[in-house]
Design an enzyme around this catalytic site. Sequence first.
Site, PDB file in Angstrom:
ATOM      1  CG  HIS A 230      -9.671 -69.505  34.460  1.00 46.72           C
ATOM      2  ND1 HIS A 230      -9.419 -68.402  35.381  1.00 46.72           N
ATOM      3  CD2 HIS A 230     -10.799 -70.225  34.911  1.00 46.72           C
ATOM      4  CE1 HIS A 230     -10.208 -68.323  36.236  1.00 46.72           C
ATOM      5  NE2 HIS A 230     -11.100 -69.450  36.157  1.00 46.72           N
ATOM      6  CD  GLU A 231     -12.918 -73.042  32.786  1.00 48.52           C
ATOM      7  OE1 GLU A 231     -13.503 -73.773  33.747  1.00 48.52           O
ATOM      8  OE2 GLU A 231     -13.427 -71.774  32.790  1.00 48.52           O
ATOM      9  CG  HIS A 234     -11.586 -73.933  38.091  1.00 47.36           C
ATOM     10  ND1 HIS A 234     -11.497 -73.413  39.096  1.00 47.36           N
ATOM     11  CD2 HIS A 234     -12.220 -73.063  36.801  1.00 47.36           C
ATOM     12  CE1 HIS A 234     -12.144 -72.043  38.894  1.00 47.36           C
ATOM     13  NE2 HIS A 234     -11.969 -72.008  37.741  1.00 47.36           N
ATOM     14  CD  GLU A 268     -14.258 -69.191  38.711  1.00 46.72           C
ATOM     15  OE1 GLU A 268     -13.410 -68.741  38.022  1.00 46.72           O
ATOM     16  OE2 GLU A 268     -14.840 -70.164  38.067  1.00 46.72           O
ATOM     17  NE  ARG A 370     -10.610 -62.657  33.264  1.00 45.00           N
ATOM     18  CZ  ARG A 370     -10.988 -63.344  33.623  1.00 45.00           C
ATOM     19  NH1 ARG A 370     -12.444 -63.363  34.104  1.00 45.00           N
ATOM     20  NH2 ARG A 370     -10.533 -64.543  34.115  1.00 45.00           N
TER      21      ARG A 370
END
Length: 1291
Positions: A230-231, A234, A268, A370
């Site tokens: 996820h990071e 980014h 995000e 999630r």
Amino acid sequence: MPVTINNFNYNDPIDNNNIIMMEPPFARGTGRYYKAFKITDRIWIIPERYTFGYKPEDFNKSSGIFNRDVCEYYDPDYLNTNDKKNIFLQTMIKLFNRIKSKPLGEKLLEMIINGIPYLGDRRVPLEEFNTNIASVTVNKLISNPGEVERKKGIFANLIIFGPGPVLNENETIDIGIQNHFASREGFGGIMQMKFCPEYVSVFNNVQENKGASIFNRRGYFSDPALILMHELIHVLHGLYGIKVDDLPIVPNEKKFFMQSTDAIQAEELYTFGGQDPSIITPSTDKSIYDKVLQNFRGIVDRLNKVLVCISDPNININIYKNKFKDKYKFVEDSEGKYSIDVESFDKLYKSLMFGFTETNIAENYKIKTRASYFSDSLPPVKIKNLLDNEIYTIEEGFNISDKDMEKEYRGQNKAINKQAYEEISKEHLAVYKIQMCKSVKAPGICIDVDNEDLFFIADKNSFSDDLSKNERIEYNTQSNYIENDFPINELILDTDLISKIELPSENTESLTDFNVDVPVYEKQPAIKKIFTDENTIFQYLYSQTFPLDIRDISLTSSFDDALLFSNKVYSFFSMDYIKTANKVVEAGLFAGWVKQIVNDFVIEANKSNTMDKIADISLIVPYIGLALNVGNETAKGNFENAFEIAGASILLEFIPELLIPVVGAFLLESYIDNKNKIIKTIDNALTKRNEKWSDMYGLIVAQWLSTVNTQFYTIKEGMYKALNYQAQALEEIIKYRYNIYSEKEKSNINIDFNDINSKLNEGINQAIDNINNFINGCSVSYLMKKMIPLAVEKLLDFDNTLKKNLLNYIDENKLYLIGSAEYEKSKVNKYLKTIMPFDLSIYTNDTILIEMFNKYNSEILNNIILNLRYKDNNLIDLSGYGAKVEVYDGVELNDKNQFKLTSSANSKIRVTQNQNIIFNSVFLDFSVSFWIRIPKYKNDGIQNYIHNEYTIINCMKNNSGWKISIRGNRIIWTLIDINGKTKSVFFEYNIREDISEYINRWFFVTITNNLNNAKIYINGKLESNTDIKDIREVIANGEIIFKLDGDIDRTQFIWMKYFSIFNTELSQSNIEERYKIQSYSEYLKDFWGNPLMYNKEYYMFNAGNKNSYIKLKKDSPVGEILTRSKYNQNSKYINYRDLYIGEKFIIRRKSNSQSINDDIVRKEDYIYLDFFNLNQEWRVYTYKYFKKEEEKLFLAPISDSDEFYNTIQIKEYDEQPTYSCQLLFKKDEESTDEIGLIGIHRFYESGIVFEEYKDYFCISKWYLKEVKRKPYNLKLGCNWQFIPKDEGWTE
């Protein structure tokens, strides 16, 4: 190029190459150096705490926390020894190897490694490279024995530190210089990350997996590799300069029960993927796209002008130009000038923004994540030892198949994989709370509510009002729509995204310009105290809990008593249940009492009422009002009546303030004496009108998801907690009662506490399904009744203004629209007379909400009890009743919802329906619908075909029930009652027609039954009707078998799709509507009814002249029309025309065709029409300057001759379900000039002996006029179908 992950130990010596002493960007020349390890090219790991912008005291837990929306864990001793740093380093190496273990992860790493920052930023002159910038270069300290220490600069893409003060807070940090960020402006810049692999977030799974095991709604802990990826997404955005950190979703904090949290950046939502980008409106999507395109154009401009690198004369300008060309996918002309290829940019942009997402990666790696970025986070857990392959492996993470942990993500399930983690110490845990204190009734009572549990409601200022702006429409106005999807398989396989150029040297001159903005972190107060007299969901949930040190508790129906007395627990179940739970029984009666109260709990939890379409909700859970006090005090007492009056609004704590702007007007550009541009401007206005509708719908959905649906989600979370609290209270009462008995009495009690827990959990699971259906239905109902109509009202006002302006525009330009003005007016009137329908699936991919929307939106679907659809190479039931579907190995499936049954023994589908469906005597009022494709008979097996019957679907129990069978050209529906009496109705299609409408072609079958009649409809029309009054009760089995069963040929097969059962008799209009909906598609279809494909061979079939075919005329570049041969063996059965005859055409994609992600031909695509002749590919052309109404088409080898047009637009033939299309020649894709339609025409030919007329493949202007005059004339010779060879039709 392959990614190499390096291995180190922390104590390995510095080698000034792969292990260095680095001065990070935020050290700003202070001489603070850190030991850094190059884990792979351009990526460095520093096993130290991230301290920049923090004070030393920030690393201890105190009364303040940093981010107010998470649980925060502190440990000042983390990474304080070399051993701990080595464990961190080894763990990061393992995680990088896990990322690299799959092609998708390796491609992510490749793009990060090759996404080197541009050598400069917005301050650098266009003609220069500059490496002396903190977002480009970092310093390393070179120290060799006997030498003086010296600084050297290196290029880096990513520097990963350990965590900052909060161990479970991972963050990617970009570098700002004078409040400008290269990571957001196209240049890209060095990215930094603070990361902790051991402490991972926990989330629950309340909404998903209906009917799954009872464990499936427990807490799940995250996979640290997914957190890291996820990071890294980014990081990827930052390196390409497309990081979106200036478009926040701002929380509304007007009420005390609303979350107080930092704004959520669009970055995000894009990075998470899934349904979350739906909160970003289409116009905002487009503005982000345009900004990135503009920034990339700025980079192109720089590359074309750059001449020198002023900071490092050793830099080879051309090497870096070539590398940046490769990074940004620019193109270079013969003179060395760079430019942007829009298609390449589009692919790169979509892969970065919509391909690499957390949800896509989780699916690819089979990791549980999630449901949404907005999902509640529970307190983190500590993973015991990520280096232990018994706990976590490179290939599978926690979900290790050898340990039976892969099913239902058991390896991430807290309830199952307890050996993988340990709970954290509450001593070091900080949680932002709202303290709600009562000032009356129960003075002094305060309850603490975690900020995460409050309602998240976005402020209306989070959303763009671009719709209100006026817009100029010109002849070349472009579409604003951005398709926010990039298939993951295309991302994995696309070699264009892989860099084919080696990395330049990482060495450069040392950094001396330390101009950089270091973020400063400020603490927030940890508890906010509120005095309120309101009884919210949170007080009601608190009243259902009890202190752990109190064992003797009792249930009460009084909310106030439960707040005042700690040994009383509020229950929203019936008084009979409460009395039974509080009842004290003797030891001999204890087991019976337990059995009764547990059964009562399951019954109470699963209470639901079927309402007669009240507020468009068919199922209501009546105790929600009492459980959570949703709505108001009056609703609590009689929730159902209040719901009937107020509808779904009663459930909302806060009625959102909506942004529904007045839609700005179109300003139409005028063109003097230019008919084409005027018509194109009108067409663009109509196209942009649809975009305005779509944008408004998108804006409404964005607000609904973030202001309304979030409230409903919190209610679902609250009900899950409430039911669990009720179960915990009951378990505690049972245990306390048991423990007060003597040991002797206990020995005579036969009871299993694990079984009690299991039954309670099962009851909760069943209840949550009802609650989810009810609450999701309420959410969709609110959208459709309270929000969409307001938007449509504004849009209709816009339409009325647009219509008036367009008609005036046509009148003002009628002098230039000679012969076309009335047609253009007719087009405008027709286009604007109907509203653009709302389809939720266009704006979100949340399958649960889409399913609920579909049920809401169709009266038919509210009565569906079985609905078979394709998903992930399987068939599932989307009716909401959760039938079990078993597909055996011999069944062929495809993603068009089609399945093929053969005569093979294992070609079978078994459907076991939900036992909650009462299916006895169902024939009194039920319907079945499906699509079917039955292959052609074999010529030499015609007698067997006609006389042998075989079953395809069977639903029988004890010789009673129903079945569907086929005998020759008959589809037969049979009912058998409990006495064995049989009634049948059948549809028979003609097999002696020259060209059949049914043989091997998809057609739609609907069968309806009531007390009096059984009927068969074909393609929406009633074809057969039988009286069944004398048949008695039919007891149908809950099991439905799809299988070819009977006296059949071993090569027999059929295709089916869209099988559904309804618990009502569908009306004629219902059936016609369903036929039209299921017939519709965005793509065109071939002769059989399957998707029309590029690069596939087809015989062309003329729907207006069915017995003709096209053949290249010998020694002539034209296509002559010949008559199909007829097959007839003097049989009373066999009679058909050959279909596989004539030239085999191939549809080729033109470069700017719409469909770029697959090979399906879509409506309005621009194509070439080709065929092979003498092993050479030929093309269909028309002469540019033909003057007649009709002209023979020119068939010739592919060439670039400017004598011809070759651009064809393939158009849908009819609004009604059809497999025909029209082929329109145009000058090019931009032109409004319609040259003519491809068709058949009879041309005069003078023979040697006599004169004759002969049909040819032609282009016709007459057809253009005729289509406008009679748009749906079935017999026009410009209507074409494409016939591929198929196993179901043999000649």
